[in-house]
Write a protein that holds these residues in place. Sequence first.
Motif, PDB file in Angstrom:
ATOM      1  N   PHE A   1      -3.013  -7.899  12.322  1.00 47.64           N
ATOM      2  CA  PHE A   1      -2.949  -6.934  11.230  1.00 47.64           C
ATOM      3  C   PHE A   1      -2.074  -5.771  11.666  1.00 47.64           C
ATOM      4  N   ASP A   2      -1.125  -5.399  10.817  1.00 44.44           N
ATOM      5  CA  ASP A   2      -0.127  -4.401  11.191  1.00 44.44           C
ATOM      6  C   ASP A   2      -0.716  -2.995  11.172  1.00 44.44           C
ATOM      7  N   THR A   3      -0.823  -2.389  12.345  1.00 43.02           N
ATOM      8  CA  THR A   3      -1.206  -0.983  12.452  1.00 43.02           C
ATOM      9  C   THR A   3      -0.072  -0.164  13.082  1.00 43.02           C
ATOM     10  N   SER A   4       1.130  -0.719  13.076  1.00 44.33           N
ATOM     11  CA  SER A   4       2.294  -0.052  13.656  1.00 44.33           C
ATOM     12  C   SER A   4       2.857   0.965  12.667  1.00 44.33           C
ATOM     13  N   PRO A   5       3.894   1.713  13.048  1.00 48.11           N
ATOM     14  CA  PRO A   5       4.535   2.634  12.091  1.00 48.11           C
ATOM     15  C   PRO A   5       5.091   1.940  10.845  1.00 48.11           C
ATOM     16  N   LEU A   6       5.283   0.609  10.899  1.00 53.70           N
ATOM     17  CA  LEU A   6       5.751  -0.117   9.717  1.00 53.70           C
ATOM     18  C   LEU A   6       4.728  -0.119   8.596  1.00 53.70           C
ATOM     19  N   SER A   7       3.488   0.239   8.886  1.00 57.70           N
ATOM     20  CA  SER A   7       2.448   0.238   7.857  1.00 57.70           C
ATOM     21  C   SER A   7       2.323   1.579   7.145  1.00 57.70           C
ATOM     22  N   GLU A   8       3.200   2.520   7.453  1.00 58.58           N
ATOM     23  CA  GLU A   8       3.120   3.820   6.792  1.00 58.58           C
ATOM     24  C   GLU A   8       3.430   3.700   5.304  1.00 58.58           C
ATOM     25  N   THR A   9       2.785   4.540   4.512  1.00 61.24           N
ATOM     26  CA  THR A   9       2.916   4.531   3.056  1.00 61.24           C
ATOM     27  C   THR A   9       3.622   5.790   2.591  1.00 61.24           C
ATOM     28  N   ALA A  10       4.530   5.632   1.627  1.00 65.80           N
ATOM     29  CA  ALA A  10       5.243   6.772   1.063  1.00 65.80           C
ATOM     30  C   ALA A  10       4.640   7.179  -0.271  1.00 65.80           C
ATOM     31  N   PHE A  11       4.839   8.419  -0.644  1.00 63.86           N
ATOM     32  CA  PHE A  11       4.444   9.038  -1.914  1.00 63.86           C
ATOM     33  C   PHE A  11       2.955   9.366  -1.925  1.00 63.86           C
ATOM     34  N   THR A  12       2.084   8.406  -2.206  1.00 67.68           N
ATOM     35  CA  THR A  12       0.640   8.676  -2.181  1.00 67.68           C
ATOM     36  C   THR A  12       0.138   8.430  -0.772  1.00 67.68           C
ATOM     37  N   ARG A  13      -0.164   9.488  -0.055  1.00 66.53           N
ATOM     38  CA  ARG A  13      -0.561   9.375   1.343  1.00 66.53           C
ATOM     39  C   ARG A  13      -1.961   9.949   1.516  1.00 66.53           C
ATOM     40  N   LYS A  14      -2.933   9.067   1.747  1.00 69.27           N
ATOM     41  CA  LYS A  14      -4.314   9.461   1.961  1.00 69.27           C
ATOM     42  C   LYS A  14      -4.716   9.099   3.385  1.00 69.27           C
ATOM     43  N   ARG A  15      -5.438  10.001   4.032  1.00 64.58           N
ATOM     44  CA  ARG A  15      -5.900   9.720   5.385  1.00 64.58           C
ATOM     45  C   ARG A  15      -6.969   8.646   5.359  1.00 64.58           C
ATOM     46  N   CYS A  16      -6.933   7.790   6.349  1.00 67.34           N
ATOM     47  CA  CYS A  16      -7.989   6.785   6.478  1.00 67.34           C
ATOM     48  C   CYS A  16      -9.278   7.470   6.908  1.00 67.34           C
ATOM     49  N   CYS A  17     -10.376   7.186   6.310  1.00 65.85           N
ATOM     50  CA  CYS A  17     -10.554   6.189   5.250  1.00 65.85           C
ATOM     51  C   CYS A  17     -11.249   6.891   4.087  1.00 65.85           C
ATOM     52  N   GLU A  18     -10.519   7.817   3.449  1.00 61.19           N
ATOM     53  CA  GLU A  18     -11.081   8.674   2.423  1.00 61.19           C
ATOM     54  C   GLU A  18     -10.914   8.049   1.044  1.00 61.19           C
ATOM     55  N   GLY A  19     -11.979   8.097   0.240  1.00 61.65           N
ATOM     56  CA  GLY A  19     -11.891   7.692  -1.150  1.00 61.65           C
ATOM     57  C   GLY A  19     -11.734   6.199  -1.344  1.00 61.65           C
ATOM     58  N   ASP A  20     -11.595   5.812  -2.614  1.00 62.13           N
ATOM     59  CA  ASP A  20     -11.494   4.416  -3.009  1.00 62.13           C
ATOM     60  C   ASP A  20     -10.023   4.035  -3.121  1.00 62.13           C
ATOM     61  N   PHE A  21      -9.389   3.814  -1.967  1.00 61.60           N
ATOM     62  CA  PHE A  21      -7.974   3.477  -1.928  1.00 61.60           C
ATOM     63  C   PHE A  21      -7.776   2.164  -1.176  1.00 61.60           C
ATOM     64  N   GLU A  22      -6.738   1.418  -1.609  1.00 56.11           N
ATOM     65  CA  GLU A  22      -6.417   0.162  -0.960  1.00 56.11           C
ATOM     66  C   GLU A  22      -5.520   0.369   0.257  1.00 56.11           C
TER      67      GLU A  22
END
Length: 405
Positions: free
Chosen positions: A185-206
């Motif tokens: 499972f990719d936990t490298s910098p390639l897994s970064e998300t742009a625009f909507t950025r929520k810290r793990c593991c807050e709220g109901d986000f995928e």
Amino acid sequence: MRALPSLIAALSLVALPAAAQLADPPSGTGVNLYPQISGEMDARIFSQSTTSATDRRQRGTNIFMRGEISAGLFLSPEWSIQTTIETEPVGEVEPNGGTTAFRYQAAFIEELRLDWRPTDRLTLYGGKFSAPFGRGHHDFPGLLMDVRAEETYLIKESLGIGGTATYVSDVRFGEHDISVAAFAFDTSPLSETAFTRKRCCEGDFERFSRNSRRQGGPGNTGQFDNFVIALDGDKMPFLPNTSYHLAFLSRGPGVDGTKRETGFAAGLRHEIRWSEELRTLLFGEFVQFRGAGGNPREAGPEILDAFSMGTGESEPVTVSERRRFTTIGAQTRHGPWRATVGFQRDERKRSENTVPRATYIEASVGRDLPLNFRLDVGYQRSIGGERREDKADAVIAVLGWRASF
């Protein structure tokens, strides 16, 4: 996202020595200059208007976009770098009687891999990819059937190696491929998300700003101990206009899990050609997971005191789950017009914290438009989900656009 340029550069350095030896075109075949770049953009804007729902918060209109940009840098006929950037909503949206538009949209790298094709019948690759488990996310037509398949059983965020080999290619028996992949499972910098950025593991986000081990989930082991093996076939003279997909998956438990998850997928597509203009596609896929989610540890029932009053505390319990996801449908096309009907059911048999099965029925009509646009409009009925009595009706319109470069 900052890791993208450096990884492309690294992959290029790996491939260039081989490309230098392989780039010269065979004599007598014309001139092919390398490197070459080609790609495709596919975008869809959805308008989902829920006209009635047991849960009032679901009523209203939600407008969102799903799309991807795929590109290939071909260093030679044998070597290439393939990349896909995807955008989609990454959080649950409740219109609550109003209209919401493009809320929680995010973009991320879905694929970035180095391909080597030493022969026409063998492709090897390494990098980030989606494991070859299930076809519904790619094949299902209609309104939301492919979206639900993607959210349920597309094995994204896979970092590792894989390959596809054609083991049978014969006019008597058709073409049959075998695909294998081993990944983490990719936990490298390639897994970064742009625009909507929520810290793990807050709220109901995928998705969160970046994948991490602590978010858990099957396959999130920090090791290359997950694998898929798949069989695909088509062009069979004894089963004309028919293709199949079979796959087996095994993923280790994350930090919240207690057991390996195993999955099985079986898909079938068959086209009936009534005439040159009129055709009907029949399709279906069945997916089952055992130890779904890795048999995670979850919060159990609330602890009761001596007076049968809740204390607000709970003991964690291990949840064993068998999950089944079934899709059947048909699409009839006549020239630029199409009509699609489909049925999907998500069944989750859990030892604790039970979840009612969810059923989805949809019907739509659509047409290809000028300038590579397409439009589909239809109706969806959903039953179950969070509660057995939940029901919802929605009118859905999907405007799509595809272009190649």
